[in-house]
Design a protein around this motif. Structure first.
Motif, mmCIF file in Angstrom:
data_model
loop_
_atom_site.group_PDB
_atom_site.id
_atom_site.type_symbol
_atom_site.label_atom_id
_atom_site.label_comp_id
_atom_site.label_asym_id
_atom_site.label_seq_id
_atom_site.Cartn_x
_atom_site.Cartn_y
_atom_site.Cartn_z
ATOM 1 N N UNK A 36 0.831 -1.204 0.000
ATOM 2 C CA UNK A 36 0.000 0.000 0.000
ATOM 3 C C UNK A 36 0.868 1.257 0.000
ATOM 4 N N UNK A 37 1.898 1.280 0.848
ATOM 5 C CA UNK A 37 2.796 2.434 0.905
ATOM 6 C C UNK A 37 3.557 2.600 -0.407
ATOM 7 N N UNK A 38 4.006 1.501 -0.987
ATOM 8 C CA UNK A 38 4.728 1.559 -2.254
ATOM 9 C C UNK A 38 3.819 2.059 -3.377
ATOM 10 N N UNK A 39 2.577 1.607 -3.392
ATOM 11 C CA UNK A 39 1.623 2.067 -4.411
ATOM 12 C C UNK A 39 1.391 3.570 -4.278
ATOM 13 N N UNK A 40 1.244 4.068 -3.051
ATOM 14 C CA UNK A 40 1.058 5.508 -2.829
ATOM 15 C C UNK A 40 2.295 6.280 -3.283
ATOM 16 N N UNK A 41 3.474 5.765 -2.969
ATOM 17 C CA UNK A 41 4.716 6.427 -3.366
ATOM 18 C C UNK A 41 4.815 6.522 -4.884
ATOM 19 N N UNK A 42 4.549 5.421 -5.577
ATOM 20 C CA UNK A 42 4.645 5.417 -7.031
ATOM 21 C C UNK A 42 3.599 6.331 -7.662
ATOM 22 N N UNK A 43 2.403 6.385 -7.093
ATOM 23 C CA UNK A 43 1.371 7.286 -7.604
ATOM 24 C C UNK A 43 1.800 8.738 -7.405
ATOM 25 N N UNK A 44 2.403 9.043 -6.252
ATOM 26 C CA UNK A 44 2.879 10.403 -5.973
ATOM 27 C C UNK A 44 3.988 10.786 -6.955
ATOM 28 N N UNK A 45 4.929 9.876 -7.209
ATOM 29 C CA UNK A 45 6.000 10.140 -8.163
ATOM 30 C C UNK A 45 5.438 10.390 -9.565
ATOM 31 N N UNK A 46 4.420 9.623 -9.953
ATOM 32 C CA UNK A 46 3.803 9.811 -11.272
ATOM 33 C C UNK A 46 3.132 11.180 -11.345
ATOM 34 N N UNK A 47 2.467 11.593 -10.252
ATOM 35 C CA UNK A 47 1.845 12.927 -10.233
ATOM 36 C C UNK A 47 2.905 14.016 -10.333
ATOM 37 N N UNK A 48 4.015 13.851 -9.622
ATOM 38 C CA UNK A 48 5.099 14.832 -9.690
ATOM 39 C C UNK A 48 5.638 14.935 -11.113
ATOM 40 N N UNK A 49 5.796 13.797 -11.758
ATOM 41 C CA UNK A 49 6.291 13.808 -13.135
ATOM 42 C C UNK A 49 5.303 14.528 -14.056
ATOM 43 N N UNK A 50 4.009 14.248 -13.886
ATOM 44 C CA UNK A 50 2.982 14.933 -14.688
ATOM 45 C C UNK A 50 3.031 16.430 -14.428
ATOM 46 N N UNK A 51 3.084 16.815 -13.135
ATOM 47 C CA UNK A 51 3.147 18.237 -12.790
ATOM 48 C C UNK A 51 4.385 18.879 -13.387
ATOM 49 N N UNK A 52 5.504 18.168 -13.331
ATOM 50 C CA UNK A 52 6.745 18.686 -13.884
ATOM 51 C C UNK A 52 6.593 18.932 -15.380
#
Length: 107
Positions: A36-52
Motif C-alpha cells: 500500500x505504501x509503495x503504491x502511494x509512493x509510485x502514484x505520488x512520483x507519477x503525479x510529480x512527473x505529470x506536474x513537472x
C-alpha cells in the motif's frame, strides 16, 4: 468471511502468488502495508512527473545556481494561492526541487 482461500488476481505472476501462499499471516500483513505504501509512493512520483511536464517553462534563464544541475527546468507551483518558481530536475527515479522565488516579486 469464507473458509475457502481467496483467488489471486489474474494480473499477479504465479511465482509471486506462490511466495505469498507460503507466507505467514503476520508476513502477509507486513507485505500488505508495504504494498500500500509503495503504491502511494509510485502514484505520488507519477503525479510529480505529470506536474513537472505540465509546469515546465520553455525558456531557461541564465541564473542557474551552482548546486542545480544544468538539466534542471523552472516550474511554477501554487501554494496557498501564491505562485512560486522552483528549479526542478530528476535524480534517477526521484524528482528534486529547489526554491527560486515568487512569480510576482511583490509577494
Amino acid at each position: 468471511m469464507s473458509y475457502e482461500p481467496p483467488n489471486p488476481p489474474a494480473e499477479l505472476p504465479t511465482d509471486l502468488v506462490n511466495r505469498l501462499n507460503e507466507s505467514s499471516s503476520e508476513q502477509l500483513q507486513h507485505v500488505a502495508r508495504y504494498a500500500e505504501e509503495l503504491a502511494e509512493h509510485k502514484a505520488r512520483e507519477a503525479r510529480l512527473e505529470e506536474d513537472s511536464d505540465e509546469n515546465e517553462i520553455e525558456e531557461r534563464p541564465d541564473d542557474l545556481p551552482d548546486d542545480v544541475p544544468s538539466k534542471a527546468t523552472i516550474t511554477i507551483k501554487e501554494i496557498n494561492d501564491n505562485r512560486y518558481y522552483y528549479w526542478q530536475w530528476r535524480e534517477g527515479d526521484k524528482v528534486t526541487s529547489k526554491y527560486k522565488g515568487p512569480v510576482n516579486p511583490n509577494e
